[in-house]
Write an enzyme that holds these catalytic residues in place. Structure first.
Site, PDB file in Angstrom:
ATOM      1  N   ASP A  52      24.348 -18.210  45.242  1.00 28.29           N
ATOM      2  CA  ASP A  52      25.702 -18.625  45.053  1.00 28.29           C
ATOM      3  C   ASP A  52      25.996 -19.664  45.825  1.00 28.29           C
ATOM      4  O   ASP A  52      25.196 -20.229  46.821  1.00 28.29           O
ATOM      5  CB  ASP A  52      26.782 -17.489  44.999  1.00 28.29           C
ATOM      6  CG  ASP A  52      26.490 -16.645  46.535  1.00 28.29           C
ATOM      7  OD1 ASP A  52      25.732 -17.317  47.302  1.00 28.29           O
ATOM      8  OD2 ASP A  52      27.153 -15.574  46.724  1.00 28.29           O
ATOM      9  N   ASN A 108      34.663  -6.194  47.855  1.00 34.94           N
ATOM     10  CA  ASN A 108      34.853  -5.755  46.456  1.00 34.94           C
ATOM     11  C   ASN A 108      34.271  -5.135  45.503  1.00 34.94           C
ATOM     12  O   ASN A 108      34.315  -5.180  44.186  1.00 34.94           O
ATOM     13  CB  ASN A 108      35.805  -6.762  45.771  1.00 34.94           C
ATOM     14  CG  ASN A 108      35.263  -8.091  45.742  1.00 34.94           C
ATOM     15  OD1 ASN A 108      34.166  -8.031  45.842  1.00 34.94           O
ATOM     16  ND2 ASN A 108      36.041  -9.027  45.202  1.00 34.94           N
ATOM     17  N   HIS A 132      31.527  -6.985  44.676  1.00 38.93           N
ATOM     18  CA  HIS A 132      30.624  -8.348  43.975  1.00 38.93           C
ATOM     19  C   HIS A 132      29.283  -8.489  44.547  1.00 38.93           C
ATOM     20  O   HIS A 132      28.755  -7.850  45.623  1.00 38.93           O
ATOM     21  CB  HIS A 132      31.357  -9.555  44.427  1.00 38.93           C
ATOM     22  CG  HIS A 132      31.380 -10.166  45.611  1.00 38.93           C
ATOM     23  ND1 HIS A 132      32.548 -10.988  46.152  1.00 38.93           N
ATOM     24  CD2 HIS A 132      30.386 -10.328  46.636  1.00 38.93           C
ATOM     25  CE1 HIS A 132      32.294 -11.562  47.469  1.00 38.93           C
ATOM     26  NE2 HIS A 132      30.833 -11.010  47.704  1.00 38.93           N
ATOM     27  N   GLU A 166      32.580 -11.893  40.833  1.00 38.45           N
ATOM     28  CA  GLU A 166      33.887 -11.290  41.151  1.00 38.45           C
ATOM     29  C   GLU A 166      34.234 -10.149  40.263  1.00 38.45           C
ATOM     30  O   GLU A 166      34.137 -10.290  38.887  1.00 38.45           O
ATOM     31  CB  GLU A 166      34.963 -12.220  41.481  1.00 38.45           C
ATOM     32  CG  GLU A 166      34.723 -13.089  42.407  1.00 38.45           C
ATOM     33  CD  GLU A 166      34.858 -12.569  43.927  1.00 38.45           C
ATOM     34  OE1 GLU A 166      34.582 -11.552  44.342  1.00 38.45           O
ATOM     35  OE2 GLU A 166      35.553 -13.361  44.713  1.00 38.45           O
TER      36      GLU A 166
HETATM   37  C1  GLP Z   1      29.527 -12.938  50.122  1.00 38.18           C
HETATM   38  C2  GLP Z   1      28.592 -13.628  49.255  1.00 38.18           C
HETATM   39  C3  GLP Z   1      27.400 -12.793  48.785  1.00 38.18           C
HETATM   40  C4  GLP Z   1      27.036 -11.819  50.193  1.00 38.18           C
HETATM   41  C5  GLP Z   1      28.207 -10.731  50.261  1.00 38.18           C
HETATM   42  C6  GLP Z   1      28.085  -9.975  51.553  1.00 38.18           C
HETATM   43  O1  GLP Z   1      30.728 -13.293  49.748  1.00 38.18           O
HETATM   44  N1  GLP Z   1      28.900 -14.195  48.103  1.00 38.18           N
HETATM   45  O2  GLP Z   1      26.225 -13.358  48.548  1.00 38.18           O
HETATM   46  O3  GLP Z   1      25.877 -10.856  49.571  1.00 38.18           O
HETATM   47  O4  GLP Z   1      29.457 -11.567  50.337  1.00 38.18           O
HETATM   48  O5  GLP Z   1      28.177 -10.377  52.473  1.00 38.18           O
HETATM   49  P1  GLP Z   1      27.910  -9.959  53.937  1.00 38.18           P
HETATM   50  O6  GLP Z   1      26.408  -9.576  54.075  1.00 38.18           O
HETATM   51  O7  GLP Z   1      28.135 -11.047  55.039  1.00 38.18           O
HETATM   52  O8  GLP Z   1      28.617  -8.746  54.171  1.00 38.18           O
END
Ligand code: GLP
Length: 245
Positions: free
Chosen positions: A67, A136, A138, A143
């Site tokens: 992403d 949430n 995702h 989303e």
């Molecule tokens: C972010 C990214 C995801 C990531 C997720 C969890 O918003 N878009 O690719 O895997 O949220 O992030 P974290 O590992 O920092 O909790």
């Protein structure tokens, strides 16, 4: 689904790195989608250590970006490509030519999403997607609500995602409002998905993703239907999973 619950984050990172190292040893040019975010960072550091110790050749991996924020070039400190480069591509010595970006700064973001999907197809599909879990539900920036067939696309970030990413960039005002993401369809077609989750704040959403109804409101719940899913969660993240209650 294979569920591995580890006592802590360090062990999660070791188990995840071992899984990646096994894949790379058996298929050095595997096609992988890699999450940034906090959770997989320990795992990437461990993999770099394995590479140093054992001489594992990681340089032939074909890496697909998961992403990207819309409108940011690769040199913007907030760019997720830059984060992937620092945390994975450089330590694993992967040349840029082996990387398929989601260029957030491209003049025609829709065209680059289509090109991304063509590149996945040309690569013969994805061998492994390494995913974190959004608060949430995702995956990447799919989303909620997100349908399982949704393609790689431009997406408006939810308030919750803007809020949860604000800590990386010094405040919510600095978080871009739109992003590009590999589609649910690409992620769910991966031959293997590795989902990593750590910490108490992921406990509720991990339970809903793995044991709740399969619904667009929790995009990660579609992983219940993935061909092959491995979940590595530390004890805190796994605290609400039913066999633990
Ligand atoms: C972010 C990214 C995801 C990531 C997720 C969890 O918003 N878009 O690719 O895997 O949220 O992030 P974290 O590992 O920092 O909790």
């Amino acid at each position: 689904m294979k569920l591995i619950i580890t006592p802590d984050y360090d062990e999660l990172s070791r188990r995840g790195a071992a899984l990646m190292a096994d894949l790379i040893a058996s298929k050095p040019d595997a096609a992988v989608i890699l999450a940034t975010g906090e959770t997989p960072m320990g795992m990437y550091r461990e993999l770099a250590a394995i590479r140093q110790r054992s001489g594992l050749d990681t340089s032939r991996l074909r890496v697909f970006q998961l992403d990207a924020y819309l409108g940011l070039g690769p040199d913007d400190p907030r760019s997720l490509y830059g984060w992937m480069k620092r945390s994975f591509l450089d330590p694993m010595q992967i040349p840029d030519t082996n990387v398929v970006r989601l260029p957030g700064d491209a003049p025609d973001p829709r065209a680059v999403c289509a090109a991304y999907e063509q590149a996945v197809e040309a690569a013969g599909g994805i061998d492994l997607s390494v995913l974190g879990l959004g608060p949430n539900g995702h995956l990447g920036f799919n989303e909620p609500p997100a349908e399982p067939r949704s393609p790689s696309r431009v997406i408006d970030l939810t308030e919750e995602s803007i809020e949860s990413n604000a800590r990386y960039w010094g405040g919510r005002d600095r978080v871009p409002r739109q992003a590009l993401t590999a589609g649910m369809s690409v992620l769910l077609a991966s031959r293997h998905v590795l989902l990593v989750a750590s910490g108490e704040r992921k406990a509720g959403i991990l339970q809903r993703a793995l044991q709740g109804p399969v619904t667009p409101q929790v995009p990660a719940s579609y992983l219940q239907q993935a061909p092959r899913l491995t979940v590595i969660a530390d004890q805190d993240a796994a605290a609400l999973l039913r066999r633990y209650s």
